[in-house]
Design a protein around this motif. Structure first.
Motif, short mmCIF file in Angstrom:
data_model
loop_
_atom_site.label_atom_id
_atom_site.label_comp_id
_atom_site.label_asym_id
_atom_site.label_seq_id
_atom_site.Cartn_x
_atom_site.Cartn_y
_atom_site.Cartn_z
N ILE A 242 0.84 -1.21 0.00
CA ILE A 242 0.00 0.00 0.00
C ILE A 242 0.87 1.26 0.00
O ILE A 242 0.62 2.19 -0.75
N SER B 41 3.91 1.62 -1.11
CA SER B 41 4.61 1.86 -2.38
C SER B 41 3.62 2.25 -3.49
O SER B 41 3.97 3.04 -4.36
N VAL B 42 2.39 1.72 -3.44
CA VAL B 42 1.38 2.15 -4.43
C VAL B 42 1.10 3.64 -4.22
O VAL B 42 1.05 4.41 -5.18
N ASN B 43 0.93 4.04 -2.96
CA ASN B 43 0.65 5.45 -2.68
C ASN B 43 1.83 6.37 -3.02
O ASN B 43 1.64 7.55 -3.26
N ALA B 44 3.03 5.79 -3.02
CA ALA B 44 4.20 6.58 -3.41
C ALA B 44 4.41 6.56 -4.93
O ALA B 44 5.33 7.18 -5.43
N GLY B 45 3.54 5.81 -5.63
CA GLY B 45 3.61 5.77 -7.09
C GLY B 45 4.71 4.88 -7.63
O GLY B 45 5.15 5.05 -8.76
N SER C 46 5.35 -1.92 -7.28
CA SER C 46 4.81 -2.08 -5.92
C SER C 46 4.57 -3.55 -5.57
O SER C 46 4.85 -3.99 -4.46
N ARG D 38 -1.59 6.85 -11.04
CA ARG D 38 -1.70 6.40 -9.64
C ARG D 38 -2.96 5.55 -9.44
O ARG D 38 -2.94 4.55 -8.73
N LEU E 38 -2.41 2.17 -11.16
CA LEU E 38 -1.47 1.38 -10.37
C LEU E 38 -2.18 0.78 -9.15
O LEU E 38 -2.00 -0.40 -8.81
N GLU F 132 -2.65 -3.21 -8.33
CA GLU F 132 -1.97 -3.84 -7.19
C GLU F 132 -2.86 -4.09 -5.98
O GLU F 132 -2.58 -4.98 -5.19
N LEU F 133 -3.89 -3.29 -5.80
CA LEU F 133 -4.65 -3.38 -4.54
C LEU F 133 -6.02 -4.05 -4.68
O LEU F 133 -6.78 -4.11 -3.72
N THR G 291 -6.45 5.74 -0.99
CA THR G 291 -5.78 6.86 -1.67
C THR G 291 -5.86 6.78 -3.21
O THR G 291 -6.25 7.77 -3.84
#
Lengths: 234, 420
Positions: free
Chosen positions: A144, A146-150, A154, B307, B310, B314-315, B375
């Motif tokens: 999470i 690393s995803v939020n850091a772009g 990730s 973003r 991504l 991934e999530l 986010t």
């Protein structure tokens, strides 16, 4: 006739004597085992009712533990698992007493060694279980973050964290069991160092520009080339 | 229990010196030496101009600034009262700059202000941000007068903002608060508020100071507590809010987590209140509304879309645990869309927010994991909103937000149905 007496009848009589000595012990052992099985079943029922009355399954649902167990392939409620454990321990204790009642030296020695080793197995299992939980939690946190850091890789970051923790806990468990402890640690060190070196080389050679930009931004406070959002979120 | 700030010797001495007061203005700060001087002067001018007969105090609650913020507060004062059309210096004005204790954050700073307000038994208080560049003496009148003379307990700010500003407020907090508590407070997390001494005492009595309320969550907590506690609430139009820009992307997920987490925590606490409320009513507005020129806001849509994609890539496995399958399908489809084709309908967004609230309520995941995974979805929604409203006027944007509010209200029965 004397020949037959020595060859067949005497050994048979000795066997009968031994059998007569063994049978009562065996029957006693069987009775003890049956009592153990009965007590185990009763205890299992009682423990299930007790934990359900206390509401432990609801607590598990709320704290996310049920889901965690489910993800690791355990679909039964915690109350039943604990009841099974209590019942199983009862049966195991009675089984040990039963085996000791039979008084066979070879079995006794094996049993003794097994029970001396058993705590190590338990501790190893606990290490693996905690390692599994920790790997799930931390890999998700890393994913999470690393995803939020772009970070485009990730998924790889999350998996890397998971496998490192799993391998570490596996290594610790094996070390605790005394299985090739030095070999395992050396192998782990080699693999881990290799991975770190591979990352270092990949970043150093493949991402020289990225690394330079990053360091410049961090150390010199250089302006970002990318167009920056000026949104105020709150 | 955290040590109360008022037991400190220097604060006690100052409180003894002041004795009691009618009004209090609090300014939380952390390294705001560049802007806080202007804020202090505006507050002093506002008190002198609009409340000349009142005994007033200014409290700077500081988080340990290293840039001399507290010195600036101590040294800032109005030199020429005639310049602000006040005939003479107001005699009863006291000022202090003190360090707050507890978890570092705005909430802990406010706690100190509430404690001092209670100790001085003030009748009306206001809190204003220390990084404000657009604050005028009139803000003090608009935040305090409805309480001091109008009998209100809580004054929420109403700003003229750029149509793409305040995106957490616009897309989550405003419509959610309105749907839940049935009152249309446009800026529930505006940052500058007025409140009565009675409400300050009520805030202080709540046991929340070790939670996210102590950080960014304080604003939504104050508004929700006032709404759910049946305190008299109004809004005051303050004009434009111009303040020092923080690094917007640096801690977005932490900010989103703290604000949304506080809003969801309020849902747990006030279930009995919001579960019975249907529809929404207007909240009285004070102040003269006018249009102001606002600086353009640059948005990097391409990066926002990246973003979002991504996140979906991934999530998705995490979201599958609590989002309905139709929503998951929508997200997969949306992530494949590029450029202007990308849309995030209100219906899907509201479903997502309510399911995040339900997931937190049912504790399906660790709270931080759950809310930080919001986010990328939030970024996707903002990107879609920016694309849709690129050429729209502020009025059209407000109409669009009213539509979002209606969607929150429409889906509220489904939320209630699933809330066990």
């Amino acid at each position: 006739m004397e020949f037959l007496q020595r060859l067949f009848i005497d050994p048979f009589n000795r066997f009968l004597d031994n059998l007569l000595l063994f049978l009562p012990n065996f029957l006693t052992a069987l009775v003890i085992l049956l009592v153990g099985l009965l007590l185990g079943a009763l205890l299992k029922m009682a423990v299930v009712r007790l934990f359900r009355a206390v509401g432990i399954d609801g607590l598990c649902e709320r704290t996310g533990m049920s889901q965690m167990l489910c993800k690791s392939g355990i679909r039964e409620p915690l109350s039943l698992l604990l009841a099974k454990l209590a019942g199983g321990i009862t049966v195991a204790v009675f089984a040990v007493i039963a085996v000791q009642t039979i008084s066979v030296p070879a079995v006794e020695r094996l049993l003794e060694r097994f029970f001396l080793y058993l705590p190590n197995v338990f501790v190893a299992l606990i290490i693996l279980f905690v390692g599994y939980l920790l790997s799930n939690f931390l890999s998700r946190a890393a994913l999470i973050a690393s995803v939020n850091a772009g970070v485009r890789l990730s998924g790889l970051v999350g998996r890397f964290v998971r496998y490192v923790i799993l391998i570490m806990s596996f290594t610790m468990a094996l070390e605790h069991l005394g299985i090739g402890s030095e070999t395992v640690i050396i192998a782990f060190t080699i693999v881990f160092s290799g991975v770190v070196l591979a990352f270092a080389l990949a970043f150093g050679l493949g991402g020289r520009d990225v690394a330079r930009d990053y360091l410049e931004r961090k150390l010199k406070g250089a302006e970002r080339e990318e167009e920056e959002d000026k949104l105020t979120h709150l | 229990m955290e040590e109360e700030i008022i037991v400190r010797k220097e604060v006690q001495d100052w409180l003894e010196l002041v004795g009691s007061a009618d009004l209090l203005v609090g300014i939380p700060s952390f390294n705001n030496a560049g802007t806080i001087g202007h804020v202090v002067r505006a507050v002093q001018a506002g008190l002198a101009k609009y409340f000349p007969d009142c005994k007033a105090v200014l409290v700077n609650s500081d988080g340990g600034s290293t840039d001399g913020t507290r010195d600036v507060v101590e040294n800032s004062a109005i030199d020429d009262f005639q310049q602000i059309l006040v005939a003479q210096r107001v005699p009863s004005f006291f000022k202090t700059a003190t360090l707050y204790s507890g978890i570092p954050g705005k909430g802990s700073a406010f706690r100190t202000i509430f404690e001092i307000a209670e100790a001085l038994q003030v009748k009306a208080c206001a809190v204003v941000d220390s990084d404000l560049r657009s604050i005028t003496p009139e803000w003090i009148e608009l935040l305090i007068k409805p309480v001091y003379e109008g009998g209100f307990d809580y004054v929420a700010p109403l700003y003229q903002r750029h149509k793409f500003d305040g995106t957490i407020t616009n897309s989550i907090i405003y419509p959610l608060t309105r749907a839940l508590y049935g009152r249309s407070v446009r800026q529930p997390i505006g940052g500058d508020f007025g409140f009565s001494g009675r409400l300050a005492g009520h805030y202080l009595s709540q046991d929340v100071w070790e939670s996210d309320v102590a950080r960014f969550g304080i604003d939504i907590w104050m508004t929700t507590t006032a709404l759910a506690g049946n305190f008299r609430v109004c809004q005051s139009f303050l004009g434009a809010k111009i303040h020092d820009a923080k690094d917007p992307g640096a801690d977005l997920s932490a900010m989103l987590y703290q604000v949304v987490s506080a809003a969801f925590d309020m849902m747990e606490r006030y279930y009995d209140t919001w579960s019975k409320i249907e529809g929404a009513t207007k909240v009285p507005i004070f102040g003269f509304e006018y249009a102001v020129g606002l600086e353009p806001v640059s948005v990097n849509l391409e990066r926002m879309m990246e973003r979002f994609s991504l996140g979906v890539q991934e999530l998705l496995d995490i979201w599958r645990i609590f989002l309905p399958p139709e929503t998951i399908d929508f997200l997969c489809r949306a992530a494949r869309r590029k450029g202007d084709d990308f849309r995030f309908p209100d219906e899907e967004w509201v479903t997502i927010i309510y399911h995040f609230a339900l997931a937190q309520h049912d504790r399906l995941l660790a709270k931080e994991h759950l809310l930080k995974s919001l986010t990328p979805l939030y970024i996707g929604k903002v990107a879609s909103f920016v694309m849709e409203m690129r050429d729209s006027t502020s009025t059209e944007v407000e109409e669009r937000l009213a539509g979002l509010c209606r969607e929150f209200e429409k889906q509220k029965p489904l939320l209630l149905e699933k809330w066990r």
